[in-house]
Scaffold this motif. Structure first.
Motif, PDB file in Angstrom:
ATOM      1  N   ASP A  16     194.312  81.073  35.132  1.00 11.32           N
ATOM      2  CA  ASP A  16     193.117  81.265  34.244  1.00 11.32           C
ATOM      3  C   ASP A  16     193.451  82.792  33.497  1.00 11.32           C
ATOM      4  O   ASP A  16     193.314  82.604  32.210  1.00 11.32           O
ATOM      5  CB  ASP A  16     192.046  81.532  34.870  1.00 11.32           C
ATOM      6  CG  ASP A  16     191.586  80.131  35.632  1.00 11.32           C
ATOM      7  OD1 ASP A  16     191.653  78.993  34.732  1.00 11.32           O
ATOM      8  OD2 ASP A  16     190.857  80.021  36.784  1.00 11.32           O
ATOM      9  N   ASP A  29     184.344  84.411  33.884  1.00  5.15           N
ATOM     10  CA  ASP A  29     183.729  83.017  34.113  1.00  5.15           C
ATOM     11  C   ASP A  29     184.581  82.066  34.171  1.00  5.15           C
ATOM     12  O   ASP A  29     184.084  81.012  33.919  1.00  5.15           O
ATOM     13  CB  ASP A  29     182.489  83.055  33.017  1.00  5.15           C
ATOM     14  CG  ASP A  29     183.345  82.827  31.608  1.00  5.15           C
ATOM     15  OD1 ASP A  29     184.389  83.269  31.469  1.00  5.15           O
ATOM     16  OD2 ASP A  29     182.749  82.113  30.828  1.00  5.15           O
ATOM     17  N   GLU A  30     185.832  82.026  34.363  1.00  3.85           N
ATOM     18  CA  GLU A  30     186.810  81.199  34.588  1.00  3.85           C
ATOM     19  C   GLU A  30     187.045  80.720  36.047  1.00  3.85           C
ATOM     20  O   GLU A  30     188.062  80.859  36.753  1.00  3.85           O
ATOM     21  CB  GLU A  30     188.284  81.405  34.115  1.00  3.85           C
ATOM     22  CG  GLU A  30     188.346  82.018  32.596  1.00  3.85           C
ATOM     23  CD  GLU A  30     187.760  80.825  31.608  1.00  3.85           C
ATOM     24  OE1 GLU A  30     188.472  79.864  31.695  1.00  3.85           O
ATOM     25  OE2 GLU A  30     187.010  81.071  30.776  1.00  3.85           O
ATOM     26  N   ALA A  60     187.005  76.828  36.551  1.00  5.95           N
ATOM     27  CA  ALA A  60     186.358  77.207  35.325  1.00  5.95           C
ATOM     28  C   ALA A  60     185.621  76.095  34.376  1.00  5.95           C
ATOM     29  O   ALA A  60     184.758  76.269  33.958  1.00  5.95           O
ATOM     30  CB  ALA A  60     187.627  77.673  34.342  1.00  5.95           C
ATOM     31  N   LEU A  61     186.243  74.767  34.458  1.00  3.96           N
ATOM     32  CA  LEU A  61     185.477  73.648  33.741  1.00  3.96           C
ATOM     33  C   LEU A  61     184.106  73.346  34.604  1.00  3.96           C
ATOM     34  O   LEU A  61     183.162  72.975  33.895  1.00  3.96           O
ATOM     35  CB  LEU A  61     186.372  72.500  33.776  1.00  3.96           C
ATOM     36  CG  LEU A  61     187.634  72.906  32.851  1.00  3.96           C
ATOM     37  CD1 LEU A  61     188.699  71.566  33.032  1.00  3.96           C
ATOM     38  CD2 LEU A  61     187.434  73.024  31.401  1.00  3.96           C
ATOM     39  N   SER A  96     181.666  75.977  33.916  1.00  6.83           N
ATOM     40  CA  SER A  96     180.878  75.779  32.439  1.00  6.83           C
ATOM     41  C   SER A  96     179.997  74.505  32.425  1.00  6.83           C
ATOM     42  O   SER A  96     179.112  74.520  31.804  1.00  6.83           O
ATOM     43  CB  SER A  96     182.188  75.482  31.509  1.00  6.83           C
ATOM     44  OG  SER A  96     181.870  75.142  30.258  1.00  6.83           O
TER      45      SER A  96
END
Lengths: 423, 448
Positions: free
Chosen positions: B135, B73-74, B81-82, B85
């Motif tokens: 990552d 999930d990165e 990644a950010l 999220s």
């Protein structure tokens, strides 16, 4: 949100016991939840941890329920049960198939009204041993396990009721005697110092008469005065270094803030989320994700009836120092103070909080405990919407204000570092 | 008072409970979907279960599966990644990933109104994860540090030592899910990408959805994201490696520890075995709950511990029985004596009273096991992973009820083996050796 408007009835028995009923017919289950308005804050020096000892003693039987049978009766009925002690209160709760409601009321009332006749030295000695082992297992033998105790004893003045740990100091645990237990019970475990929530699938009138039957004739105790608490400011910045059986250094920063449900609590909660609550939160993103100087970081507002604190905890990655971490933390705090936060960040936090409120309604025991908690702190059990609104109303300016107001004050800094090898 | 308080109240009329029925369908890519409608709150919970747990970690690369779980999930699709999220955060969705010995599990819990968008993000994670070098390096460093941190944790040390000793070196379950630090150092990002391509396939996975949605709406929502997940060659199994149990004491040295972490146990039969219900009742009597023999003995009678219990632990391809507690060092041998006493004693049989108590407890609790969305989902997951019959939960109460005292006593004789039980102690080696020297819990070995 309509969903958060929880139906309830609240009334008081003649002996002062507060009763809150909430009907919820999703499952054939009932939750019974009793709050006694006594936590570690009501203890005296030398007898710390005795409120928590009660969490154990109250399962040791009462006049009509022998030792071990409380657990046995509930588990035999398919129920689950437990208790917990905080700085402000002790709660006891069970969840059972709904046809066992009367059993739960009988058990809770028997220990509220008829605990003392069944108390003896052997039970006390046994539970002192158990609690001592609990302290070893959960604190003394845990990596960083003594951190909270070290923080609180330093953040609060030595006479402040939040300055000692809920589990109690090891020496105090060894020294409780039967008189201590009797006196503590008489003072704090009376119906007028408790509230009872029944939630779930039940008939209202029948339940009211059962509550009357089991609890009404328990005698009231003395009226308790609120404890007097003086919140002194730290007179100097404190830095404590503690050696522990750990590989990685960890930093704790703790500031005094305000009380539970106080004017700034919601803003401080949101601030903690903005700092460390997600991958995109300020401190996580900088220290853990981008610079990789910290292994983990968390921030939270922890508050009770008489005081509160805002605490940041971060573990250093090998090769990085606590000074580096501290400096980054303050850089970000100063950045927020100077430049504020974006409305998008605030929005992100609020959405998460809103979902969490809905998710929390899945558990009957969690609803029951919330009703007691809102009743205790706000005198209104149905405060789910009020509570959510507190967060919804927070503005970006308020985040700035609380950062300035609290995180500019003197603070306690605790550094937990690996034990130096004995060479 | 107009009644006799000493009389325990009886239950009011019996309650009725029927578990909501579940349905199952498959997508074109051979992904199986299990669905349970639950609409007491506007919530939907969805789990993706992938047959790709740490048991498939390659030799000398223990930790691969968990590292993929950390990396997947990165960043995915058009999001880094950010950003990814943040997308979940903006939906107020609870999203998490977890790796265990058998599977990688993705969990999602959202408000109904945000389900479609959150589900699309999961589709991206499954089908278009970035798995980028940068990552990977960050996550690898994170897990290496975490393992260093866990080497301070007595509970973790005891559990991993026990698995390693019980299953023996070449067994797929003998390694920690999180991996081994010297192995992780040798894992590179290509291997993570390979593991992804090999295992993360719809025909190697299943989905369970529980919530406030109809089956038709669910199908519609799965279209265009998850339904485009491409199938591949999937026939992954691990062979069962047997290693004999031998009564031995393994000491993991933790200098200056103020307690001893104790594990005692041995291999056991699988969840699908015929005497599962007898074993479950047996353990409920022996160590499954607060009022069981082991806890009453060690905690309520002797005050040696804050808590003690036993369990039959089931993996997809193996199982074991274990007792677990932690005690003050000075009570280590006293505790072991009591544990072995209880293991021997249960083989002499249980009482009718104990059996009817255990039955009552399990049967009456049954409806309460289906309260939250998570509970419902996890029960279905168990049923699929352990390959249990379709009517497992419908017949559960009946099957528990049917067990006789003879069957429980046979189960004790067939499943509890004090004479070949292995003991792991995590604590101060010098103090432990001094204390153990006159006792007979098996040959003593110091490991770690």
């Amino acid at each position: 949100m309509k969903l958060l408007n929880i139906n309830y009835q609240k009334y008081k028995l003649d002996n002062g016991l507060e009763v809150i009923l909430h009907q919820n017919k999703n499952l054939p289950a009932i939750a019974v939840n009793v709050w006694y308005k006594v936590g570690s804050a009501q203890e005296t020096k030398g007898k710390t941890g005795i409120a928590h000892l009660f969490e154990h003693m109250m399962f040791q039987g009462s006049e009509n329920v022998e030792k071990e049978l409380h657990f046995k009766y509930v588990q035999e009925s398919g129920g689950s049960l437990n208790a917990s002690t905080s700085i402000d209160r002790t709660n006891y709760y069970e969840k059972l198939p709904s046809n066992y409601l009367e059993l739960a009321l009988w058990l809770e009332s028997d220990r509220m009204g008829f605990f003392l006749p069944a108390l003896n030295q052997a039970k006390l000695d046994n539970q002192k041993d158990v609690v001592f082992n609990e302290r070893l297992e959960r604190y003394d033998n845990q990596p960083y396990g003594l951190a909270w105790e070290l923080l609180m004893t330093n953040l609060y003045d030595k006479n402040h009721p939040y300055s000692w740990p809920t589990i109690g100091f090891a020496n105090d645990i060894k020294n409780y005697n039967l008189d201590d237990v009797v006196n503590f019970f008489k003072k704090h475990y009376s119906p007028n110092n408790a509230s009872l929530v029944v939630a779930g699938n039940f008939e209202v009138e029948k339940t009211k008469s059962l509550i009357e039957k089991y609890f009404a004739y328990i005698e009231s105790g003395e009226e308790l005065n609120h404890i007097q608490v003086v919140n002194k400011k730290l007179s100097e910045k404190k830095v404590i270094t503690h050696e522990d059986n750990v590989h990685l250094e960890r930093l704790y920063l703790s500031w005094s803030t305000g009380i539970a449900y106080g004017e700034d609590e919601a803003a401080l909660d949101i601030l903690s989320d903005l700092l460390t609550g997600s991958k995109n939160s300020r401190l996580y993103k900088t220290l853990v994700f981008r610079k990789e100087i910290a292994q983990d970081i968390s921030a939270f507002q922890f508050s009770g009836k008489y005081a509160g604190n805002f605490t940041i905890v971060a573990t250093a990655k090998p090769g990085h120092t606590l000074d580096e971490i501290k400096s980054e933390i303050f850089k970000e705090i100063n950045n927020i103070k100077a430049n504020g936060i974006s409305s998008k960040e605030l929005h992100r936090s609020k959405i998460g909080i809103k979902s969490s409120f809905v998710f929390s309604l899945q558990n009957l025991d969690s609803i029951a405990d919330h009703l007691n908690s809102y009743n205790f702190y706000l005198n209104e059990p149905n405060s789910f919407s009020y509570d959510l609104n507190r967060y919804d109303k927070v503005t970006t300016e308020e985040i700035n204000n609380v950062s300035e107001k609290y995180l500019s004050k003197l603070f306690v800094e605790l550094r937990i570092i690996p034990k130096r090898s004995k060479t | 008072m107009k009644y006799d308080r000493s009389i325990k109240p009886s239950p009011s009329s019996e309650i009725s409970f029927r578990m909501t029925s579940q349905s199952k369908f498959s997508l074109n890519n051979e992904l199986d979907i299990y669905f349970v409608k639950k609409n007491d709150l506007p919530i939907i919970r969805l789990n993706v279960i992938i047959n790709a747990g740490s048991k498939f970690d390659p030799i000398n690369k223990k930790g691969t599966s968990n590292l993929l779980t950390m990396c997947i999930d990165e960043g995915a699709g058009k999001y880094n990644a950010l950003e990814l999220s943040e997308q979940f955060d903006l939906l107020g969705a609870h999203f998490s990933l977890n790796c265990n010995n058998d599977t990688i599990q993705i969990s999602l819990q959202t408000l109904k109104e945000n389900f479609r968008e959150a589900l699309d993000l999961i589709g991206k994670i499954l089908t278009e994860p970035h798995l980028a070098e940068k990552d990977f390096e960050r996550e690898k460093s994170k897990i290496q540090t975490q393992l260093k941190q866990l080497s301070d944790d007595p509970d973790y040390l005891a559990n991993t030592a026990f698995d390693s000793i019980l299953f023996g070196e070449s067994h797929p379950y003998s390694f920690p899910v999180l991996g081994l630090n010297d192995n992780i150092a040798n894992i590179n990002n290509d291997e993570i990408n390979d593991y992804y391509s090999k295992f993360i396939l719809p025909n190697n996975s299943f989905i369970i959805a529980v919530g406030d949605i109809t089956k038709e709406e669910l199908k519609k929502n799965l279209n265009g994201g998850i339904s485009d997940w491409e199938k591949g060659n999937a026939d992954f199994h691990v062979g069962k490696v047997s290693s004999p149990d031998k009564k031995t004491v393994y000491i993991v040295n933790k200098k200056d520890a103020v307690q001893t972490e104790i594990r005692v146990g041995h291999h056991s039969t699988m969840k699908k075995s015929k005497d599962y219900y007898s074993k479950h009742l047996l353990n409920t009597i022996l160590g499954g709950q607060f009022t069981s023999r082991i806890n009453l003995n060690l905690r309520e009678k002797h005050g040696y511990t804050y808590g003690a219990g036993s369990s039959f632990n089931y993996y997809k391809d193996d199982a074991y029985f274990g007792v677990s507690t932690s005690v003050g060092i000075e009570n280590t041998t006293n505790t072991l004596n009591e544990i072995f006493y209880e293991l021997n004693n249960i083989r002499n049989g249980v009482t009718e009273e104990e059996l009817s108590f255990a039955k009552s407890s399990i049967i009456r609790k049954f409806p309460l096991n289906f309260e939250t969305f998570r509970q419902v989902a996890s029960h279905i997951i168990g049923k699929v992973i352990y390959d249990l019959p379709d009517d497992y939960y419908d017949k559960y109460v009946e099957n528990i009820n049917a067990v006789t005292i003879d069957e429980v006593n046979k189960a004790a004789a067939k499943n509890i083996f004090p004479d070949s039980a292995m003991t792991v102690l995590v604590g101060d080696k010098d103090k432990l050796l001094k204390q153990l020297k006159d006792d007979n819990f098996g040959e003593i070995k110091v490991v770690g």
